[in-house]
Design a protein around this motif. Structure first.
Motif, PDB file in Angstrom:
ATOM      1  N   TRP A 117       7.826   9.920   1.571  1.00 60.98           N
ATOM      2  CA  TRP A 117       6.420   9.576   1.785  1.00 60.98           C
ATOM      3  C   TRP A 117       5.601  10.852   1.878  1.00 60.98           C
ATOM      4  O   TRP A 117       5.225  11.318   2.930  1.00 60.98           O
ATOM      5  CB  TRP A 117       6.278   8.752   3.045  1.00 60.98           C
ATOM      6  N   THR A 118       5.311  11.426   0.727  1.00 58.11           N
ATOM      7  CA  THR A 118       4.633  12.724   0.685  1.00 58.11           C
ATOM      8  C   THR A 118       3.115  12.605   0.586  1.00 58.11           C
ATOM      9  O   THR A 118       2.414  13.573   0.843  1.00 58.11           O
ATOM     10  CB  THR A 118       5.153  13.554  -0.503  1.00 58.11           C
ATOM     11  N   ASP A 119       2.619  11.448   0.200  1.00 55.68           N
ATOM     12  CA  ASP A 119       1.164  11.221   0.118  1.00 55.68           C
ATOM     13  C   ASP A 119       0.854  10.015   0.994  1.00 55.68           C
ATOM     14  O   ASP A 119       1.132   8.885   0.636  1.00 55.68           O
ATOM     15  CB  ASP A 119       0.742  10.960  -1.326  1.00 55.68           C
ATOM     16  N   MET A 120       0.284  10.259   2.154  1.00 56.82           N
ATOM     17  CA  MET A 120       0.094   9.202   3.131  1.00 56.82           C
ATOM     18  C   MET A 120      -1.160   8.370   2.889  1.00 56.82           C
ATOM     19  O   MET A 120      -1.425   7.430   3.619  1.00 56.82           O
ATOM     20  CB  MET A 120       0.089   9.785   4.541  1.00 56.82           C
ATOM     21  N   ARG A 121      -1.908   8.692   1.845  1.00 53.93           N
ATOM     22  CA  ARG A 121      -3.077   7.864   1.526  1.00 53.93           C
ATOM     23  C   ARG A 121      -2.609   6.494   1.040  1.00 53.93           C
ATOM     24  O   ARG A 121      -1.577   6.362   0.396  1.00 53.93           O
ATOM     25  CB  ARG A 121      -3.926   8.513   0.444  1.00 53.93           C
ATOM     26  N   GLY A 127       5.164  -9.306   2.966  1.00 55.99           N
ATOM     27  CA  GLY A 127       4.396  -8.197   2.430  1.00 55.99           C
ATOM     28  C   GLY A 127       5.171  -6.889   2.341  1.00 55.99           C
ATOM     29  O   GLY A 127       4.610  -5.874   1.947  1.00 55.99           O
ATOM     30  N   TRP A 128       6.430  -6.905   2.714  1.00 56.53           N
ATOM     31  CA  TRP A 128       7.256  -5.708   2.668  1.00 56.53           C
ATOM     32  C   TRP A 128       8.415  -5.919   1.711  1.00 56.53           C
ATOM     33  O   TRP A 128       8.869  -7.034   1.518  1.00 56.53           O
ATOM     34  CB  TRP A 128       7.794  -5.371   4.060  1.00 56.53           C
ATOM     35  N   ARG A 129       8.897  -4.825   1.117  1.00 59.26           N
ATOM     36  CA  ARG A 129      10.064  -4.862   0.244  1.00 59.26           C
ATOM     37  C   ARG A 129      11.020  -3.744   0.658  1.00 59.26           C
ATOM     38  O   ARG A 129      10.616  -2.779   1.302  1.00 59.26           O
ATOM     39  CB  ARG A 129       9.662  -4.716  -1.222  1.00 59.26           C
ATOM     40  N   GLU A 172       0.820  -1.214   0.000  1.00 61.54           N
ATOM     41  CA  GLU A 172       0.000   0.000   0.000  1.00 61.54           C
ATOM     42  C   GLU A 172       0.852   1.261   0.000  1.00 61.54           C
ATOM     43  O   GLU A 172       0.362   2.349   0.250  1.00 61.54           O
ATOM     44  CB  GLU A 172      -0.953  -0.002   1.197  1.00 61.54           C
ATOM     45  N   ASP A 173       2.152   1.111  -0.271  1.00 64.18           N
ATOM     46  CA  ASP A 173       3.105   2.225  -0.293  1.00 64.18           C
ATOM     47  C   ASP A 173       3.250   2.918   1.062  1.00 64.18           C
ATOM     48  O   ASP A 173       3.525   4.108   1.138  1.00 64.18           O
ATOM     49  CB  ASP A 173       2.765   3.261  -1.369  1.00 64.18           C
ATOM     50  N   GLN A 174       3.084   2.160   2.134  1.00 64.22           N
ATOM     51  CA  GLN A 174       3.359   2.671   3.471  1.00 64.22           C
ATOM     52  C   GLN A 174       4.814   2.347   3.796  1.00 64.22           C
ATOM     53  O   GLN A 174       5.315   1.290   3.423  1.00 64.22           O
ATOM     54  CB  GLN A 174       2.445   2.015   4.500  1.00 64.22           C
ATOM     55  N   TYR A 175       5.475   3.240   4.499  1.00 70.87           N
ATOM     56  CA  TYR A 175       6.872   3.064   4.852  1.00 70.87           C
ATOM     57  C   TYR A 175       6.996   2.586   6.294  1.00 70.87           C
ATOM     58  O   TYR A 175       6.160   2.907   7.133  1.00 70.87           O
ATOM     59  CB  TYR A 175       7.630   4.386   4.708  1.00 70.87           C
ATOM     60  N   GLY A 176       8.062   1.853   6.567  1.00 73.27           N
ATOM     61  CA  GLY A 176       8.346   1.392   7.911  1.00 73.27           C
ATOM     62  C   GLY A 176       9.841   1.197   8.097  1.00 73.27           C
ATOM     63  O   GLY A 176      10.582   1.039   7.123  1.00 73.27           O
TER      64      GLY A 176
END
Length: 64
Positions: free
Chosen positions: A52-56, A31-33, A16-20
């Protein structure tokens, strides 16, 4: 790139393009790359703030 003795982190991205941040050397969770960036927690947080400029969620961005 990192402070001596500070634990290194890797920046990861999910579907979902969320960062961690995740400890370097640990098994990557499903599920992560890799975002191909490692450093101290502060360096990684700075990288994520820049990238991460768009958190949607990706699925939400595609549905609009």
């Amino acid at each position: 790139m990192s402070d001596s003795g500070a634990p290194l982190r890797a920046v990861l991205i999910n579907a979902e393009d969320q960062y961690g941040l995740f400890p370097v050397g640990a098994e990557m969770p499903g599920g992560w790359r890799s975002a191909d960036f490692t450093g101290t927690e502060a360096e990684c947080t700075g990288y994520v703030d820049e990238q991460w400029t768009d958190m949607r969620l990706l699925s939400l961005r595609h549905s609009l």
